[in-house]
Motif scaffolding. Sequence first.
Motif, PDB file in Angstrom:
ATOM      1  N   ASP A 135      19.695  49.896  -0.179  1.00 11.62           N
ATOM      2  CA  ASP A 135      19.551  50.676  -1.060  1.00 11.62           C
ATOM      3  C   ASP A 135      18.969  52.546  -0.194  1.00 11.62           C
ATOM      4  OD1 ASP A 135      16.557  50.239  -1.771  1.00 11.62           O
ATOM      5  OD2 ASP A 135      17.006  50.603  -3.138  1.00 11.62           O
ATOM      6  N   GLN A 136      17.878  52.425   1.006  1.00  3.68           N
ATOM      7  CA  GLN A 136      17.575  53.547   1.854  1.00  3.68           C
ATOM      8  C   GLN A 136      18.463  53.128   2.628  1.00  3.68           C
ATOM      9  OE1 GLN A 136      14.079  54.872   1.631  1.00  3.68           O
ATOM     10  NE2 GLN A 136      14.165  54.386  -0.149  1.00  3.68           N
ATOM     11  N   SER A 137      18.419  54.468   3.856  1.00  3.03           N
ATOM     12  CA  SER A 137      19.333  54.867   4.997  1.00  3.03           C
ATOM     13  C   SER A 137      19.486  53.703   5.609  1.00  3.03           C
ATOM     14  CB  SER A 137      19.358  55.969   5.466  1.00  3.03           C
ATOM     15  OG  SER A 137      18.497  56.168   5.999  1.00  3.03           O
ATOM     16  N   ALA A 138      20.781  53.721   6.532  1.00  9.70           N
ATOM     17  CA  ALA A 138      20.448  52.720   7.814  1.00  9.70           C
ATOM     18  C   ALA A 138      19.312  53.608   8.563  1.00  9.70           C
ATOM     19  CB  ALA A 138      21.728  52.504   8.519  1.00  9.70           C
ATOM     20  N   GLU A 139      19.399  54.661   8.787  1.00 12.15           N
ATOM     21  CA  GLU A 139      18.581  55.986  10.201  1.00 12.15           C
ATOM     22  C   GLU A 139      17.073  55.503   9.668  1.00 12.15           C
ATOM     23  OE1 GLU A 139      20.517  57.155   8.407  1.00 12.15           O
ATOM     24  OE2 GLU A 139      22.390  56.835   9.845  1.00 12.15           O
ATOM     25  N   SER A 140      16.862  55.280   8.399  1.00 17.15           N
ATOM     26  CA  SER A 140      15.479  54.749   8.118  1.00 17.15           C
ATOM     27  C   SER A 140      15.031  53.225   8.000  1.00 17.15           C
ATOM     28  CB  SER A 140      15.306  55.090   6.019  1.00 17.15           C
ATOM     29  OG  SER A 140      13.581  55.293   5.656  1.00 17.15           O
TER      30      SER A 140
END
Length: 330
Positions: A135-140
């Motif tokens: 549920d966090q970004s792909a970038e993270s």
Amino acid sequence: MPLPKAELHLHIEGTLEPELAFALAARNDVPLPYADTEELRRAYLFDDLQSFLDLYYGLMAVLRTEDDFAELADAYLARAAAQGVRHAEIFFDPQAHTARGVPLDTVIDGLSRALNASQERHGVSTRLILCFLRDQSAESALATLEAAKPHLHRITAVGLDSAEVGHPPAKFREVYEMAAALGLRRVAHAGEEGPPEYIRQALDILGVERIDHGLRCVEDPELVARLVRDRVPLTLCPLSNVRLRAIDVLEAHPLPRMMEAGLLCTVNSDDPAYFGGYVDDTFHAVREALGLSEERLRELARNSFEAAFLDDDEALRQRYLAEVAAYEFA
Ligand code: HPA
Ligand code: ZN
């Protein structure tokens, strides 16, 4: 003596017992919104995955120092050993800690200290699996893997966990490609609350070797046939499924049907401090509720070692399998 087994689906943060949470809260001067361990345990009435995750992430506030992480992992390994676990592949959620200002080094150094001492202290071999929060970004996720590069010798695989629905595996294609290029093994939670399509994506797009949960494959006969044909291990967590309301009651769990269909099933504890049992407790519960035979239980134990990331120590895998074969039920 419990049946020897490997535990392949275990979130180390999910082994935080209320007693240790309160001890760490006092030591680190972290306020907890519960009067005592009793009140905290009474909060464990979950409606679904999200209501569990809210509590799980909240309670992590007490984990601050390298010693905290080492103590948490050592306490789990001691309990696991008493439950017949010979080998444990342990998930951790780096983003849940770095977001709170705890450095990644602190987390990995603490966990590794306990894991490295485990064979000698507890007779349990270990592997560490770094999970991305879906549920966090792909970038993270990419930044997390980048930050973990100096620690790769201590990490065997990457995984994917947290709130599933609305966060399909496809979102993490790039970071899984990077993980593969770095020589890491790959697993992902899929088909816990999400649809069978997420299991297909985990296989086809992320290239995973095992599916964590995978429960909802039973809705898709073609997918079941593929999982059987390719011998893709599923790390099932029956007590978790009941507590998070994926199924109504343990008696309704499809595990016996799944084994009958030829799926390579394993039974694990997921977040044992929250879901009412460690892994041998889970074996006993499914035996009772589902009437599994001793040979089915032995098959589950054998599967756990066959599905383990022990390719770098086949002799150890064979030793564990021999123990399972020789085990005499009480
Ligand atoms: N599912 C998804 N995320 C998780 C779980 C789970 O069962 N346990 C800890 N994080
Ligand atoms: Zn899980």
